[in-house]
Design an enzyme around this catalytic site. Sequence first.
Site, mmCIF file in Angstrom:
data_model
loop_
_atom_site.group_PDB
_atom_site.id
_atom_site.type_symbol
_atom_site.label_atom_id
_atom_site.label_comp_id
_atom_site.label_asym_id
_atom_site.label_seq_id
_atom_site.Cartn_x
_atom_site.Cartn_y
_atom_site.Cartn_z
ATOM 1 C CG ASN A 206 -96.950 20.839 -113.752
ATOM 2 O OD1 ASN A 206 -97.686 20.877 -112.769
ATOM 3 N ND2 ASN A 206 -96.138 19.822 -114.002
ATOM 4 C CD1 TRP B 167 -92.845 9.150 -115.752
ATOM 5 C CD2 TRP B 167 -92.983 8.884 -117.967
ATOM 6 N NE1 TRP B 167 -91.569 9.012 -116.231
ATOM 7 C CE2 TRP B 167 -91.627 8.848 -117.604
ATOM 8 C CE3 TRP B 167 -93.314 8.726 -119.308
ATOM 9 C CZ2 TRP B 167 -90.595 8.672 -118.520
ATOM 10 C CZ3 TRP B 167 -92.275 8.544 -120.235
ATOM 11 C CH2 TRP B 167 -90.942 8.525 -119.851
ATOM 12 N N GLY B 168 -96.543 6.394 -115.836
ATOM 13 C CA GLY B 168 -96.380 5.034 -115.316
ATOM 14 C C GLY B 168 -96.661 4.013 -116.409
ATOM 15 C CE LYS C 207 -90.412 18.409 -115.298
ATOM 16 N NZ LYS C 207 -91.767 18.256 -115.793
ATOM 17 C CB SER D 89 -100.919 2.030 -113.869
ATOM 18 O OG SER D 89 -101.866 2.258 -112.843
HETATM 19 N N1 LIG Z 1 -97.162 12.367 -117.533
HETATM 20 C C1 LIG Z 1 -95.991 12.789 -117.972
HETATM 21 O O1 LIG Z 1 -95.847 13.271 -119.098
HETATM 22 C C2 LIG Z 1 -94.791 12.624 -117.103
HETATM 23 C C3 LIG Z 1 -94.902 12.458 -115.743
HETATM 24 N N2 LIG Z 1 -93.777 12.332 -114.983
HETATM 25 C C4 LIG Z 1 -93.855 12.137 -113.530
HETATM 26 O O2 LIG Z 1 -94.213 10.800 -113.284
HETATM 27 C C5 LIG Z 1 -94.936 10.699 -112.050
HETATM 28 C C6 LIG Z 1 -96.199 9.920 -112.300
HETATM 29 O O3 LIG Z 1 -97.015 10.649 -113.177
HETATM 30 P P1 LIG Z 1 -98.128 9.987 -114.113
HETATM 31 O O4 LIG Z 1 -97.850 8.555 -114.340
HETATM 32 O O5 LIG Z 1 -98.210 10.866 -115.307
HETATM 33 O O6 LIG Z 1 -99.442 10.062 -113.204
HETATM 34 P P2 LIG Z 1 -100.809 10.806 -113.564
HETATM 35 O O7 LIG Z 1 -100.611 12.263 -113.514
HETATM 36 O O8 LIG Z 1 -101.357 10.221 -114.808
HETATM 37 O O9 LIG Z 1 -101.713 10.447 -112.310
HETATM 38 C C7 LIG Z 1 -102.724 9.516 -112.314
HETATM 39 C C8 LIG Z 1 -102.309 8.311 -111.515
HETATM 40 O O10 LIG Z 1 -102.477 8.572 -110.118
HETATM 41 C C9 LIG Z 1 -103.163 7.471 -109.570
HETATM 42 N N3 LIG Z 1 -103.855 7.830 -108.346
HETATM 43 C C10 LIG Z 1 -104.924 8.654 -108.191
HETATM 44 N N4 LIG Z 1 -105.314 8.673 -106.892
HETATM 45 C C11 LIG Z 1 -104.455 7.865 -106.229
HETATM 46 C C12 LIG Z 1 -104.308 7.491 -104.873
HETATM 47 N N5 LIG Z 1 -105.116 7.972 -103.937
HETATM 48 N N6 LIG Z 1 -103.317 6.646 -104.540
HETATM 49 C C13 LIG Z 1 -102.466 6.176 -105.482
HETATM 50 N N7 LIG Z 1 -102.542 6.500 -106.782
HETATM 51 C C14 LIG Z 1 -103.526 7.327 -107.145
HETATM 52 C C15 LIG Z 1 -104.114 7.064 -110.658
HETATM 53 O O11 LIG Z 1 -104.581 5.758 -110.422
HETATM 54 C C16 LIG Z 1 -103.197 7.138 -111.861
HETATM 55 O O12 LIG Z 1 -102.431 5.965 -111.975
HETATM 56 C C17 LIG Z 1 -95.158 12.134 -111.581
HETATM 57 O O13 LIG Z 1 -94.225 12.459 -110.577
HETATM 58 C C18 LIG Z 1 -94.903 12.977 -112.827
HETATM 59 O O14 LIG Z 1 -94.384 14.263 -112.537
HETATM 60 C C19 LIG Z 1 -92.546 12.319 -115.525
HETATM 61 C C20 LIG Z 1 -92.386 12.457 -116.859
HETATM 62 C C21 LIG Z 1 -93.483 12.630 -117.754
HETATM 63 O O1 LIG Z 2 -92.243 15.780 -116.688
HETATM 64 C C1 LIG Z 2 -92.800 15.938 -117.736
HETATM 65 C C2 LIG Z 2 -92.093 15.920 -119.019
HETATM 66 O O2 LIG Z 2 -90.775 15.488 -118.876
HETATM 67 C C3 LIG Z 2 -94.246 16.182 -117.787
HETATM 68 O O3 LIG Z 2 -94.530 17.383 -117.214
HETATM 69 P P1 LIG Z 2 -96.028 17.745 -116.842
HETATM 70 O O4 LIG Z 2 -96.361 16.984 -115.597
HETATM 71 O O5 LIG Z 2 -96.046 19.215 -116.634
HETATM 72 O O6 LIG Z 2 -96.856 17.298 -118.005
#
Ligand SMILES: NC(=O)C1=CN([C@@H]2O[C@H](COP(=O)(O)OP(=O)(O)OC[C@H]3O[C@@H](n4cnc5c(N)ncnc54)[C@H](O)[C@@H]3O)[C@@H](O)[C@H]2O)C=CC1
Ligand SMILES: O=C(CO)COP(=O)(O)O
Length: 754
Positions: free
Chosen positions: A682, A415-416, A616, A412
């Site tokens: 990043n 992205w979650g 990437k 959550s």
């Molecule tokens: N944010 C974006 O724009 C995008 C992210 N992604 C990918 O999606 C995946 C998830 O990224 P996000 O949802 O953005 O996460 P995020 O970068 O927002 O990370 C925070 C999350 O990590 C959790 N967290 C922190 N410590 C933790 C622990 N010890 N155990 C479990 N969870 C913990 C937090 O509760 C929170 O839900 C990543 O692999 C990212 O590369 C993919 C596309 C877009």
């Molecule tokens: O994967 C992403 C966009 O598709 C998000 O990239 P960043 O984690 O660098 O923000």
Amino acid sequence: MASPALNRLKAHKAPVLSLAFAPSSSDTVASSSEDCTLRLWDLRTEKPVKAWLPNTFGADTVTSIVWSERDEGSIWVGCGTRVLGLDVRGGSGMLGGKPVVEKEVAGDEINQIALHGDLIAAADDLGDIYVWDTKADTVSSMKTNHTSIASTLLFIPHKPTPTILSGGLDSQIMHWDLTRKLPKSNLNIRDLIVEAAEGDASGQMFNPPFVNSLSLNEEGKVWAAAVGDGSVFVGRQGQDDGARGGKKRKWNEEAWEITALGGEPHRAGASVVEWAKFDPTRLVSGGNDGSVRIWDASRAFEQGEQEEEGATALVETLELGEGKKVNWLTTTERSGKGRVVIADTSGDILLYDLRGPPSNTNKLATLQAIRSAIRSSAPTFIPSLRTINNSTRLFSNTHIMAGKHTVAVVGSGNWGTAIAKIVGENTAQHSDVFNKDVKMWVFEEEVEHEGKKRPLTEVINEKHENVKYLPNIALPEGIVAEPDVVKAVEGANILIFNLPHQFVGKVCKQLRDSGKVSKDAVGISCIKGVEISKDDISLFPYTIGEELGIYVGALSGANIANEVAEEKFCETTIAYAPKDDKGVSSDTIKKLFHRDYFRVGMCEDVAGVSLAGALKNVVAVAAGFADGLGWGDNSKAAVMRVGLMEMKKFAKTFFPDVRSATFTEESCGIADLITSCLGGRNRRCAEAFVKTGKSMDELEQDMLNGQKLQGAGTAEELFHFLDKKGKTDDFKLFTAVYNIVYQGLPPDQLAENI
Ligand SMILES: NC(=O)C1=CN([C@@H]2O[C@H](COP(=O)(O)OP(=O)(O)OC[C@H]3O[C@@H](n4cnc5c(N)ncnc54)[C@H](O)[C@@H]3O)[C@@H](O)[C@H]2O)C=CC1
Ligand SMILES: O=C(CO)COP(=O)(O)O
């Protein structure tokens, strides 16, 4: 004979005293040594990745290490009379930072510390037990003490009020009531030894039966003690007065059943013992005879059907060599196999990976049953092995509602939550196909909301907004935040994994151990990252799938979460091609994710989609360096072109079946590369890395409000993998990113290094 399977990790200049695995990584271990340093090791490379030098500890030896379960990034250490809190993410490069917190806790040198929520307990050389409440910042000491050195202690888990067991060189095991600050009961091991030696001139009783180390099984009821006479004792709280194989003792009001493990005891004092994290029925002990012994302690779980006392329980012995002593050891489970790290008197750390799976199916079932029993706070003691093996209740698949699909989102973050929003909109719109409610697992934390500190789940469920990770975006009412990951997935048959890649291992282990993931489920991984083991690489759809026994596909695309959440048009790619779709067709998956503003392209290249998303991120870091250096658009385009070539080459080299078109024609390839190099986190943090000179860890903390960077960590993982394969020269950009982030290569040398 020393075992040939032991790898030696060298860096400490004096004997190692303590070792502790990171809670969610079987590849990360912390060690402390008489050389007054603390080191953090990456067991994949067998190299230290971080070190705290003697000046951190005022030249006191660190005698005990505990990782925080609540915050992966924190380690607590006992050091002289103090307890220090260290941030493993802090410091610069290889050097760890200063202690974040430090407290004078004990009256004499601390031998071991233990952690329970906000409480840290310490056992010291004067025999005293202290408890530091870190929240209230108060230290209290027990009103009485061991009459000799207090060598070991632990908190008994799963108790409504914190309780401690401690052991000392007075041969006593003491069970403490922390409210009254007095022992509830105590047991003198010396009495047992004397009894056992009656009519038996084995000579063991000439070695004083000091209690050197204690361990409790996961369920918290069966303890083990490493004793100075070389034996290992196991004991548990008795359930009745019936005669059993072991000795029954009355600890004041508590009946405890005690037995010495049969088979050969250590030839000198047993110095350390631990219930194996890889097998609930095994104990691992180390001794001053230089041997490590693995014991079958399953009879400690059997009620009324124990083997005869003295029957051998020893299953394996490792001899470390002449003149060696075991100072410490600890265990973990890695890819279904056992792993033991051992500190002997040489200063080296010995790594022992058990060859076969330590657990046969029954043992694994036992582990799962014990964990289930813990979670359901079973009123009785652990069921006997026979009951567990015959039990269908504990292992039957969770019932899936017939007809409609139930969806859960594991994760959550930024992205979650954005994905949960999309999915929640679709489950509501297609309520003939899906159950409307979607549980979203939230890693619980307190957030400041409208002037009050409250659990994040509570705020999400009340406001229908993830105020921390996706603020100002309304979530569909069907999204239910759930802090217990097992409850979140229970009953779901479509699982969406969307969390930072560093936490996936821990979460999947928890899910697997719960036995609650339906075998009829399928999954989709939205995670961008790779999983590197010693010299192998895997992708999250596969590792999650293997761990949980389900098929997992991949979703990735040019999808900056905030833009998607604001419903700005974009595309994504989903790879989904199960042999048996368990009733969840490709069309159903598309229906679950496709929105007018989120256009889904389906394909079958799970490896390609997954790899593109992971790789990437490293290129985006390089693009950020270019921005930080003030280079122009042409430079960044060059970085992107070279990066794309390396991404494709990497995929083709290590995953020959991937399709090149996935990289050049799908949203998850070229499009995601572009958006990440223009707008991603990043890129942003890498720009700041150049401009501020701060480490990536610091910048993550400063700039992202709890969100996690994936690119730098992935660069490091790739580097170690490529290094093992002798291929760093073939992937110059990936290697340069690693060298700039972690090895001090000046960023302006990027161009000549790619
Ligand atoms: N944010 C974006 O724009 C995008 C992210 N992604 C990918 O999606 C995946 C998830 O990224 P996000 O949802 O953005 O996460 P995020 O970068 O927002 O990370 C925070 C999350 O990590 C959790 N967290 C922190 N410590 C933790 C622990 N010890 N155990 C479990 N969870 C913990 C937090 O509760 C929170 O839900 C990543 O692999 C990212 O590369 C993919 C596309 C877009
Ligand atoms: O994967 C992403 C966009 O598709 C998000 O990239 P960043 O984690 O660098 O923000």
